[in-house]
Design an enzyme around this catalytic site. Structure first.
Site, mmCIF file in Angstrom:
data_model
loop_
_atom_site.group_PDB
_atom_site.id
_atom_site.type_symbol
_atom_site.label_atom_id
_atom_site.label_comp_id
_atom_site.label_asym_id
_atom_site.label_seq_id
_atom_site.Cartn_x
_atom_site.Cartn_y
_atom_site.Cartn_z
ATOM 1 N N ASP A 219 142.054 22.897 20.405
ATOM 2 C CA ASP A 219 142.091 23.492 19.067
ATOM 3 C C ASP A 219 142.486 24.956 19.219
ATOM 4 O OD1 ASP A 219 141.335 24.148 16.220
ATOM 5 O OD2 ASP A 219 140.504 22.120 16.307
ATOM 6 N N HIS A 242 145.931 25.508 19.708
ATOM 7 C CA HIS A 242 146.511 25.722 18.380
ATOM 8 C C HIS A 242 146.775 27.190 18.088
ATOM 9 C CE1 HIS A 242 144.806 21.616 16.761
ATOM 10 N NE2 HIS A 242 145.606 21.495 17.810
#
Length: 395
Positions: A219, A242
């Site tokens: 993430d 991310h």
């Protein structure tokens, strides 16, 4: 006689100084207190015993974790009644979570520091053994939400130096409601497909510094939540992951804003995003302002520069609404590298609250060795210096 008196006086003072120096830093070895370095014996009581003794000492103390693997269950280190102004946790070994994810999976946090002041964590590895829980989540089964590996709540003057966190069930490191936290030389590692394993999440905190760190996860490498200000992030290598994200913001109407954030000299390799601002498409009184993204390198990044104010996954709780978060005074300076998609710079801002004062300076992003493209919706600002892709902001 005078010389003898002087000698005795000096000897007396030296003895006092020596004793006070020895007393000035008390050491607690968790293995001496019963912890076993076999990775199988629950050592939670020994760690809590070391913490309670250090808290009660009233003088600077060190909790020492020697080499080996120490099994640790859910543990909360509370500082409300601590007399100690400074506790150092020096880790030469590895703290390992129970292999059965149900043991800590619904606890919220595996290793939790609550209302502490002057705590330092030096070295060591935290292994949350999250792989089985990720598999459960990816299979669509009903699973625990997972535990954050390490969290500091409502704390002050925190130092984390040289710590490694691997395979977290959820977030690796959380700084929440805290002031003056410095994270240096942190290493975070989890596979790119591990769900919700943010590297470092900061929320409702003031004066957080993240430097010289390497973060690869499933993430956000660093995520910044509402109510955060005066953040300095420098020399971070991100990937997989991310990217570095401000958000998600604007889930509730009355939400504190994010301001005074600097992200400098970071490298993004194969990430989903580079630097991102993300807000829910919902009414909110939140804001983002005074942000600097400077000296950044993108290597095959899907969205090197992105503002997404229409975040509404699966269309739940936010369809046909607009973001109320006000975004202004964001500068992108000296950002270059390659995009994995044709649109390397995307400002998708709220039609109810357009982005204001976006500043672009010396941005060069390519796609397949050609200049990349840009997309701007409801965004105004200015550009200077070299700019690829072309400026699509309106003035």
């Amino acid at each position: 006689m005078a010389s003898l008196v002087s000698f005795l006086a000096c000897h007396f003072l030296f003895t006092i100084f020596q004793c006070s120096s020895l007393a000035s830093n008390v050491n607690y070895n968790v293995q001496t207190l019963g912890a076993k370095p076999d990775g199988k014996t629950d050592s939670t009581k020994a760690f809590l015993s070391a913490w309670n003794s250090a808290c009660a000492s009233g003088q600077p103390a060190t909790i020492y974790v020697p080499p080996g693997r120490f099994l640790l269950g859910t543990a909360t280190f509370a500082g409300q009644s601590c007399k100690n102004p400074a506790i150092t946790i020096h880790i030469d070994g590895t703290l390992v979570a129970p292999s059965n994810y149900n043991v800590i999976g619904n606890s919220g946090t595996w290793i939790n520091f609550e209302s502490v002041t002057g705590v330092s964590i030096i070295g060591g590895t935290l292994d949350a053994q999250g792989a089985n829980l990720w598999s459960c989540k990816n299979s669509g089964k009903s699973c625990p939400t997972g535990a954050t590996t390490l969290a500091f709540y409502n704390s002050k003057n925190i130092m984390i130096n040289g710590l490694s966190s691997i395979n977290s069930q959820k977030f690796h490191i959380l700084v929440y409601g805290s002031q003056n936290a410095k994270l240096v030389g942190v290493k975070v590692s989890a596979p790119g497909n591990s769900p919700n394993t943010d590297g470092i999440h900061v929320e409702k905190s003031l004066g957080v510094t993240i430097m010289n760190s390497k973060i690869g996860t499933g993430d956000d490498c660093v995520s910044i939540g509402p109510g955060s200000s005066n953040l300095w992030i420098e020399n971070v290598a991100c990937g997989p992951g991310h990217g570095i994200s401000i958000g998600s913001l604007g889930w509730v109407l009355q939400e504190p804003g994010v301001q005074n954030v600097k992200v400098k000299s970071a490298t993004f390799t194969g990430t989903q995003n580079g630097v991102r601002v993300k807000t829910w498409a919902r009414p909110s009184k939140g804001f983002v302002k005074y942000v600097l993204f400077q000296h950044l390198v993108m290597v095959n990044v899907e969205n090197p520069i992105i503002v997404d104010q229409n975040y509404c996954p699966d269309g739940h709780n936010c369809p046909d609404q607009v973001s109320g978060v006000k975004i202004s005074d964001i500068t992108y300076q000296d950002i270059h590298g390659s995009s994995a998609t044709e649109i390397a710079m995307k400002f998708d801002c709220s039609k109810g609250n357009p982005c204001n004062d976006i500043n672009l300076e010396d941005v060069k992003l390519t796609y397949k060795n050609e200049p990349a493209h840009s997309s701007c919706i409801n965004a105004d600002g200015k550009a200077s210096g070299l700019l690829q892709p072309n400026n699509c902001l309106y003035n």
